[in-house]
Scaffold this active site. Structure first.
Site, PDB file in Angstrom:
ATOM      1  N   LYS A  35      34.893   7.391 -19.218  1.00  0.00           N
ATOM      2  CA  LYS A  35      34.433   6.138 -18.618  1.00  0.00           C
ATOM      3  C   LYS A  35      34.207   6.319 -17.124  1.00  0.00           C
ATOM      4  O   LYS A  35      35.001   6.966 -16.430  1.00  0.00           O
ATOM      5  CB  LYS A  35      35.474   5.043 -18.869  1.00  0.00           C
ATOM      6  CG  LYS A  35      35.072   3.650 -18.394  1.00  0.00           C
ATOM      7  CD  LYS A  35      36.151   2.641 -18.777  1.00  0.00           C
ATOM      8  CE  LYS A  35      35.798   1.230 -18.370  1.00  0.00           C
ATOM      9  NZ  LYS A  35      36.826   0.254 -18.806  1.00  0.00           N
ATOM     10  N   SER A 110      35.225  -3.381 -21.485  1.00  0.00           N
ATOM     11  CA  SER A 110      34.309  -2.762 -20.544  1.00  0.00           C
ATOM     12  C   SER A 110      34.040  -1.286 -20.809  1.00  0.00           C
ATOM     13  O   SER A 110      33.158  -0.689 -20.199  1.00  0.00           O
ATOM     14  CB  SER A 110      34.853  -2.917 -19.120  1.00  0.00           C
ATOM     15  OG  SER A 110      36.118  -2.293 -18.977  1.00  0.00           O
ATOM     16  N   SER A 134      39.755  -3.720 -22.984  1.00  0.00           N
ATOM     17  CA  SER A 134      38.491  -3.018 -22.724  1.00  0.00           C
ATOM     18  C   SER A 134      38.271  -1.748 -23.530  1.00  0.00           C
ATOM     19  O   SER A 134      37.169  -1.210 -23.527  1.00  0.00           O
ATOM     20  CB  SER A 134      38.374  -2.697 -21.232  1.00  0.00           C
ATOM     21  OG  SER A 134      38.141  -3.864 -20.495  1.00  0.00           O
TER      22      SER A 134
END
Length: 393
Positions: A35, A110, A134
């Site tokens: 990420k 996210s 997330s």
């Protein structure tokens, strides 16, 4: 289809850049999507924002260092909702990630790109962060496994923070054995094996199973498990009634504290929903923040007491399946509140929690979330393997 072509279509990665570590190790040959809030030395880390478009860290995050030391391969930096402050994935300066089941729908966030890369086979394992869900939210919406460990077991050194009190690095994969292996490599603490008690008839507590899409999508799974486990409904009134508020206050205040200098200099560059989230944190008082921690203390005490009577909790990961991108853009805050409503409760508690891709509603995936007691991470993963075997029969 090449990684580049696949990425152009689905937007799983912000930056495709292969980084290899040692030639041997426990993770030899495994491909990782990282990420884009987690530092990889020499590879830009944008956090999905124009503000950090040219930021290139000079060191690796500790988890990246551990992966490379064990032979893992970094494929690239995965797409994310801006600064990891969002659950839809639609606010990224580098394109909206598209759901692998229906590319007109969102991936959730996210950790959007990490889940998407795993679902598409672009990576074997995805690293994400989970402050309110997330990792587990995109796992639920994309049909993969998403694991949030006990708070503090995986180091967050070298990760752009959202909430220092709640941020957790999580793991996404299509196979629980890869989740377990990665967790063992990157975690700080060596836990007990956690497999010995799986053979006894365990008690599973059902929490927040209602009439929403997610509940309807996992109800048959829960019914099937009732013939193999003792399944009972549990009540957590403090968590149920005050947990969402407390988690959001803590995250919002701490997020605003981190972003204040950037916000003052680059307010105009933030996505509207992210800007509003930061402004909400700035509007809260010290009294709100302290009271949120008081609720957290009471909720943890309640949770520990309930977990003495059950082994694990079962909850729909998300209340809804993936909505259409066209419905979400401009309404990110509304969808965020819906998407995180179940997952964020276990961030408040700090408990280990995993979303398993076992449910569906109207042909779209929805996760069954299994949650264990604090530091019962490995037993949680073992029981999750058993649950997957039972449901797959």
């Amino acid at each position: 289809m090449s990684l580049e072509s696949l990425n152009e279509r689905y937007r799983a990665f912000i930056t495709l850049k292969e980084v290899r570590g040692k030639p041997e190790g426990r993770l030899k040959g495994l491909r990782f999507a990282v990420k884009d809030v987690i530092f990889v030395k020499g590879v830009r880390t944008t956090a999905g924002s124009k503000i950090l478009a040219d930021f290139v860290p000079e060191r690796n995050a500790k988890v990246v260092e551990r992966i490379l030391d064990e032979g893992g391969i970094i494929v690239g930096k995965a797409n994310t909702h801006e600064f990891a402050i969002g659950a839809t994935g639609t606010s990224s300066a580098y394109g909206i990630p598209r759901n692998p089941v229906d590319n007109e729908r969102i991936t959730g966030g996210s950790s959007s790109g990490s889940a998407l890369a795993v679902a598409l086979g672009m990576a074997d394992v995805g690293l994400g962060t989970d402050t309110g869900g997330s990792v587990r939210i995109p796992a639920s919406l994309c049909g993969v496994i998403g694991f949030k460990p006990t708070l503090g077991l995986i180091p967050t050194d070298g990760v752009i923070p959202f909430s220092w009190s709640l941020d957790t690095i999580g793991i996404l994969a299509r196979d629980l054995s890869l989740v377990r292996l990665t967790f063992e490599v990157i975690s700080n603490k060596r836990l007990e094996n956690g497999t010995t008690s799986v053979s006894k008839r365990l008690v599973l507590g059902v929490f927040r199973l209602g009439d929403d899409e997610g509940s309807k999508g996992v109800r048959k799974v829960v019914d099937k498990l009732s013939s193999h486990f003792d399944v009972t409904e549990v009540k957590l009134p403090v968590l149920d009634q005050r947990g969402n508020w407390a988690r959001r206050v803590i995250a919002s205040v701490e997020g605003a504290a981190f972003h204040k200098p950037l916000y003052e200099a680059y307010k105009h560059l933030y996505f509207p929903d992210v800007r509003r989230a930061i402004e909400f944190g700035m509007s809260l008082s010290g009294v709100d923040y302290v009271n949120a921690f008081r609720v957290r203390k009471d909720a943890i005490r309640e949770f520990v007491k309930v977990m003495k009577g059950v082994d694990f909790l079962l909850t729909p990961t998300t209340k809804i399946v993936a909505p259409r991108i066209s419905d979400v853009v401009g309404r990110e805050q509304e969808y965020r509140e819906t998407l995180i409503s179940n997952t964020e409760l276990f961030n408040l508690l700090g408990a280990p929690s995993v979303s398993l891709p076992l449910g569906s509603y109207n042909g779209l995936p929805v996760g069954l979330m299994v949650t264990g007691a604090l530091y019962d991470d490995l037993r949680l993963l073992s029981v999750s393997e058993e649950i997957i075997r039972i449901v797959g029969r």
